[in-house]
Write an enzyme that holds these catalytic residues in place. Structure first.
Site, short mmCIF file in Angstrom:
data_model
loop_
_atom_site.label_atom_id
_atom_site.label_comp_id
_atom_site.label_asym_id
_atom_site.label_seq_id
_atom_site.Cartn_x
_atom_site.Cartn_y
_atom_site.Cartn_z
N ARG A 177 -0.69 -8.51 -1.62
CA ARG A 177 -1.37 -7.98 -0.44
C ARG A 177 -1.53 -9.08 0.60
O ARG A 177 -1.91 -10.20 0.26
CB ARG A 177 -2.74 -7.44 -0.84
N GLY A 198 -7.03 1.64 -2.79
CA GLY A 198 -8.04 0.58 -2.88
C GLY A 198 -9.39 1.27 -2.96
O GLY A 198 -10.08 1.47 -1.96
N THR A 199 -9.76 1.64 -4.16
CA THR A 199 -10.93 2.53 -4.30
C THR A 199 -12.27 1.81 -4.17
O THR A 199 -13.30 2.47 -4.14
CB THR A 199 -10.85 3.27 -5.65
N ASN A 200 -12.24 0.48 -4.09
CA ASN A 200 -13.52 -0.20 -3.80
C ASN A 200 -13.93 0.14 -2.37
O ASN A 200 -15.03 0.63 -2.11
CB ASN A 200 -13.39 -1.72 -3.93
N ASP A 201 -13.01 -0.09 -1.46
CA ASP A 201 -13.31 0.23 -0.06
C ASP A 201 -13.34 1.73 0.19
O ASP A 201 -14.15 2.23 0.96
CB ASP A 201 -12.28 -0.43 0.86
N GLU A 215 -7.25 2.86 1.61
CA GLU A 215 -8.64 2.52 1.29
C GLU A 215 -9.60 2.91 2.41
O GLU A 215 -10.79 2.62 2.35
CB GLU A 215 -8.77 1.03 0.92
N CYS A 231 -5.73 0.08 -7.28
CA CYS A 231 -6.02 -1.32 -7.56
C CYS A 231 -7.49 -1.67 -7.36
O CYS A 231 -7.88 -2.82 -7.45
CB CYS A 231 -5.13 -2.24 -6.73
N SER A 278 -1.13 2.17 -2.70
CA SER A 278 -2.04 1.71 -3.75
C SER A 278 -3.45 2.04 -3.28
O SER A 278 -3.87 1.58 -2.20
CB SER A 278 -1.88 0.21 -3.98
N ARG A 296 -4.47 -10.78 -4.56
CA ARG A 296 -5.27 -10.99 -3.34
C ARG A 296 -4.94 -12.39 -2.82
O ARG A 296 -5.48 -13.38 -3.32
CB ARG A 296 -6.76 -10.88 -3.65
N ARG A 326 -23.46 12.08 -40.94
CA ARG A 326 -22.98 12.07 -39.55
C ARG A 326 -21.86 11.04 -39.43
O ARG A 326 -21.73 10.16 -40.30
CB ARG A 326 -24.11 11.75 -38.56
C1 PEP Z 1 -10.25 -2.14 -2.80
O1 PEP Z 1 -10.83 -2.04 -1.72
O2 PEP Z 1 -10.30 -1.29 -3.69
C2 PEP Z 1 -9.44 -3.33 -3.08
C3 PEP Z 1 -8.75 -3.42 -4.19
O3 PEP Z 1 -9.50 -4.33 -2.19
P1 PEP Z 1 -10.71 -5.39 -2.13
O4 PEP Z 1 -11.57 -5.15 -3.33
O5 PEP Z 1 -10.07 -6.72 -2.15
O6 PEP Z 1 -11.36 -5.06 -0.85
MG MG Z 2 -10.24 -3.33 -0.11
#
Ligand code: PEP
Ligand code: MG
Length: 957
Positions: free
Chosen positions: A635, A783-786, A762, A851, A781, A578, A352
């Site tokens: 930002r 902001g995929t966290n939010d 976002e 981001c 950009s 940030r 393998r």
């Molecule tokens: C986000 O929301 O993806 C982002 C990059 O901003 P923060 O994490 O600072 O809210």
């Molecule tokens: Mg954010």
């Protein structure tokens, strides 16, 4: 519909399957079929497909209709090929029953050897081989494996019985002194007879029936055991850790037994076609004389080096060397082989793709390109994100798995890979103080907040009881490339007593623990760490990566130091700075921002802002300098203001005194700022709508710094980014004001400076109205966290508590991966696609990036490539991973475009455009160093607070 074929035979040079059928036959099965096909000596057998495993679990662990008949048919064929019959009391066919998933999961699933032995057939085997001891030894191994694996009896029960025989009988018979070990091979025939009786008694006691004497019943039980091992906890955990998703199950290989334990001319070995640690092109492996495969794996006896086999049996060794060459040429990759020599005859049992160290992965890939075995594109596809992590991060020395097992304490969420060992401390201040005295410490907290950054920085690693992969601890640690484990909910921390407990085990302050950030495992004690040196092959391969990718890779960095580090790691600009992080860098700064927040009127607010202006200007100058010639996205302030003020009385009194206002006033202002749901409250661009003077100060700092640096000959490309917009009108107000402030400064400075004004997408509404927003914004950009938080309606800070259930395939299994880590391509991804399309419909050249944390996740990066983004932005230490994923996206796209009917999407850049020998000119220094900037001052700067700490609401601040 034609009936599905469940079983595939191989043997005597003929195979029904082949090496391409990994998905269906598993890695081991496909290897056995392929080796048979290309004329290698492989014992005969058959493979039950992975689909059967899937059906087995879907039907409540029942065999699908027709399977029994098919297995019987293939067993008959195996008996015909071998000329032996299962259970034959004169000369029995014996088989091994082995697992084999499409992806190798070493040691995770079960194997049963010597199946077919019964009280009667064991005597047949004894007579046929003329070696009764050998036959009995095979039988005791079988009862033990079957009893423990198929029937769930604790293996220790059998081990205890074996030890008892050795201690009471063998030792006395041979007169072995008490301080010397009795070997398995010392046990004689009578003792084995006795042992088998004991084993069968154990079996009866636990299972309440006699050990099965019907080989068919044995075979069915063993096949079930292999299927069941697919869902055993360790296998499920392994798949989770390795992110192995979408695999149907394990195949089952039933293979004629060959014996390596028939004396001095027999043996068994495991080898790799190249050195799996260094990647060097040498034949590498171990051989154990007179032993069965399990003895090698169990590490009970010390094997000899493979090269020594040349002296013992040159004929077999030469045959092996030929096979090595043939297989590497055939598979065009390093192979992991298992073989057995039975009385001078070689049998290949497994072939393998070999697991390799990160260093070896790079070396083998690059060497194979040079040897003409594979293309550069294939080499790029062979590197995994974890290989890059392994190049930069220290790792736990895993050469002694038993020790590791003993030291294991608990598992949390693997937030930042690498390994760290140190003494436990429970607060940031201690971490800093102990570290200053030269101690290596691990900071253990229920959660971390920005107040802890100094201690986090001073610590070797961070362990928290709560939080997920985008929690404050994870985001900050990731930025520094510092080992971090979060969400370790079994930790019972008592700050008062200075201890934490995991069940019965108590760890005190000052005790050593070791973290493995790659698996989330926490170990007791100080384990040995190893630090790989990035090999030359890394630089070579990354130069191919940069040549092929079309997606740019930027970084999320807030300080000049991080910016420089990221640039060394290949960042092509900053995708997110940030700015609020800068407010925590010193006592003076935190005081100024707090003064601004509690100010009653515009004048006093402006006065406080004026104090912040020089700090921000200086920071931006440093960042522009570090990123000379590359774009820098800055930002404007994002978190809700209440996160900046102290919530405890002590802190509030101190603030009142420092600013010269009454304590009551501070309390009143903090109360005013309180929000029930600050994540959806007064934050992001909403702050600048209410307090435009904050925007004025920040834009002034950015543009002044840009002008100053331009005057010094630095090429500055500022991109001012407005966060959290929901509307084009809202953005227009802020864009107009930004331009007014910026243009006035530029005009006054007398230099020419261009800058861009754009926005983050976002909030789902921003994606829906992206065409309107793009009339104002020059760039987007994501902001995929939010955006993930708001699209899924899951709190990015609290989801760590229940998300694991959503990802756990044994529980809900709703998601294949944590959506805060790997982009939810179906849902959030749809908004991103829509946002880009709408945005570019009004502004065709709209620059688009990402981001959020997803910019450092390979699968998400590939998605960003496919939807036509211009760049991704990731934390400095993930930049090389993003670069690799961006290149892999191109190679995969080219391959899929070549497949008929798949030529959709945008045209792929030609993969063959990779230049042959060009190496990157950018520095590729190891990322071991972490920033040595003023993080430590931040801890003392920010007074302790009650309630939700800064960052617990918006952890990335
Ligand atoms: C986000 O929301 O993806 C982002 C990059 O901003 P923060 O994490 O600072 O809210
Ligand atoms: Mg954010």
């Amino acid at each position: 519909m034609p009936k599905k074929k469940f079983v595939y035979s191989f043997g005597a040079g003929v195979a029904e399957g082949d090496g391409t059928m990994k998905e269906l036959l598993g890695g081991k099965g496909a290897g056995l079929h392929e080796m048979t096909k290309i004329g290698l000596p492989v014992p005969a057998g058959f493979t039950i497909t992975t689909e059967v495993c899937d059906l087995f679990f879907k039907s409540g662990k029942k065999w699908p209709e027709g399977l029994e008949k098919e297995v019987q048919k293939h067993l008959k064929q195996l008996e015909k090929t071998t000329g032996k019959t299962l259970g034959d009391p004169r000369d029995p066919l014996l088989v091994s029953v082995r697992s084999g998933a499409p992806v190798s999961m070493p040691g995770m699933m079960e194997t049963i050897l010597n199946l077919g032995l019964t009280d009667a057939s064991v005597e047949g085997l004894a007579a046929k081989t003329g070696n009764r001891r050998f036959a009995l030894d095979a039988y005791r191994r079988f009862i033990m494996m079957y009893g423990s694996t198929a029937m769930g009896i604790e293996r220790e029960e059998f081990d205890k019985a074996f030890d008892e025989i050795k201690a009471k009988r063998t030792r006395a018979r041979l007169g072995i002194p008490a301080d010397q070990k009795v070997n398995d091979t010392d046990v004689n025939e009578e003792e084995l007879d006795e042992l088998i009786k004991m084993f069968k008694k154990i079996y009866r006691e636990h299972i309440k029936v006699d050990f099965p004497q019907d080989p068919w019943e044995q075979l069915k039980g063993a096949i079930d055991a292999v299927f069941n091992s697919w869902m055993a906890d360790k296998a499920v955990t392994y798949r989770k850790v390795e992110k192995l998703v979408g695999i149907k199950g394990t195949a089952v290989n039933v293979v004629q037994m060959v014996f390596g334990n028939k004396g001095e001319t027999s043996g068994t070995g495991v080898c790799f076609t190249r050195d799996p640690n260094s990647g060097e092109n040498v034949f590498y492996g171990d051989y154990l004389v007179n032993a069965q495969g399990e003895d090698v794996v169990a590490g009970i006896r010390t094997p000899i080096r493979l090269a020594e086999l040349d002296k013992r049996d040159p004929k077999v060794y030469k045959q092996l060397v030929d096979i090595r060459r043939k297989l590497e040429k055939h598979y065009r990759d390093m192979q992991d082989l298992e073989f057995t020599v039975e009385e001078g005859k070689l049998y290949m049992l497994q072939c393998r793709t070999g697991k390799r160290s990160p260093i070896a992965a790079f070396r083998i890939a690059v060497d194979m390109v040079k040897e003409g075995l594979i293309s550069k594109e294939e080499a790029i596809l062979r590197i995994k994100a974890s290989d890059i992590e392994g190049i930069f991060y220290p790792m736990i020395d895993k050469s002694k798995p038993e020790e590791l097992k003993k030291a294991f304490l608990v598992q949390g969420i693997d937030a930042v890979p690498g390994a760290a060992t140190g003494k436990v401390v429970f607060n940031a201040k201690d971490a800093e103080e102990w570290a200053a005295k030269g101690e290596k410490v691990i900071l253990v907290r229920k959660e971390t907040s920005p107040e802890d950054v100094g201690g986090m920085h001073a610590a070797q690693g961070i362990l928290t009881a709560t939080g997920g992969k985008t929690s404050h601890a994870a985001v900050v640690a990731r930025g520094w490339g510092k080992t971090c484990i979060v969400g370790c909910e079994k930790l019972d921390i008592d700050y008062e007593k200075g201890i934490f407990a995991v069940g019965e085990t108590v760890i005190k302050e000052g005790d050593y623990i070791t973290l493995d950030g790659g698996t989330g495992n926490v170990y007791k004690g100080q384990l040995k760490l190893v630090k790989p040196e990035p090999p030359k092959a890394y630089t070579t391969l990354m130069s191919w990566v940069d040549k092929i990718r079309t997606l740019k890779v930027r970084t999320n960095a807030d300080t000049p130091y991080d910016a420089e580090k990221a640039r060394q790691l290949g960042a092509e600009g900053i995708g997110l700075c940030r700015t609020e992080h800068m407010f925590f860098d010193s006592e003076e700064r935190i005081l100024a921002i707090r003064e601004m927040i509690i100010a009653d009127d515009l004048e006093s607010r402006k006065k406080a802002l004026a104090k912040l202006l020089p700090f921000q200007t200086k920071d931006f100058e440093g960042i522009f300098k570090a990123m000379d010639g590359l774009p820098v996205t800055i930002r404007l302030i994002d978190p809700p203001l209440h996160e900046f003020v102290p919530h405890d009385e002590e802190g509030q009194r101190a603030l009142a005194k420092a600013v010269g206002v009454s304590f009551e006033k501070v309390v009143q202002r903090v109360e005013q700022l309180h929000e029930a749901n600050p994540m959806l409250g007064h934050r992001g661009c909403r702050l600048a709508i209410t307090y435009p003077e904050i925007l004025d100060m920040q834009v002034t700092a950015i543009i002044t710094a840009a002008c100053n640096m331009t005057k010094k000959g630095i090429k500055v490309l500022p991109e001012i980014m407005i966060p959290l917009v929901i509307d084009d009108k809202e953005l227009k107000i802020l864009e107009t004001r930004t331009r007014e402030v910026a243009d006035a400064i530029i005009a006054k400075s007398g230099i020419k400076l261009s800058y861009m004004v754009g926005t983050m997408i976002e909030v789902p509404r921003a994606a829906l109205l992206a065409d309107r927003i793009a009339t104002v914004a020059e760039f987007f950009s994501f902001g995929t966290n939010d955006l993930t938080q708001m699209t899924l309606g899951l709190s990015r800070d609290d989801a760590g508590k229940f998300l694991p259930d959503y990802v756990d395939e044994k529980k809900a299994g709703v998601f294949k991966a944590d959506p805060f880590q790997s982009l939810d391509q179906d849902g959030v991804g749809m908004l991103i696609r829509m946002g880009i399309e709408k945005g570019r419909s009004v502004r065709p050249k709209l620059k688009v990036g990402i981001c959020g944390e997803h910019g450092g996740d390979p699968a998400s990066v590939k998605f960003c490539h496919r939807v036509g983004m211009n760049y991704v932005s990731s934390s400095p230490f993930r930049v090389p991973i993003s670069r690799l994923a961006a290149a892999q996206a191109v190679v995969e796209e080219t391959a899929s475009a070549k497949k008929p009917g798949k030529n959709r999407g945008r045209p792929a850049k030609k993969a063959s455009a990779v230049a042959p020998k060009k190496t990157s000119t950018r520095g590729r220094k190891p990322a071991s160093a972490v920033r040595a900037v003023s993080a430590s001052s931040a801890a003392s700067a920010a007074p302790k607070r009650r309630g939700r700490p800064l960052g617990s609401k918006n952890k990335n601040k």
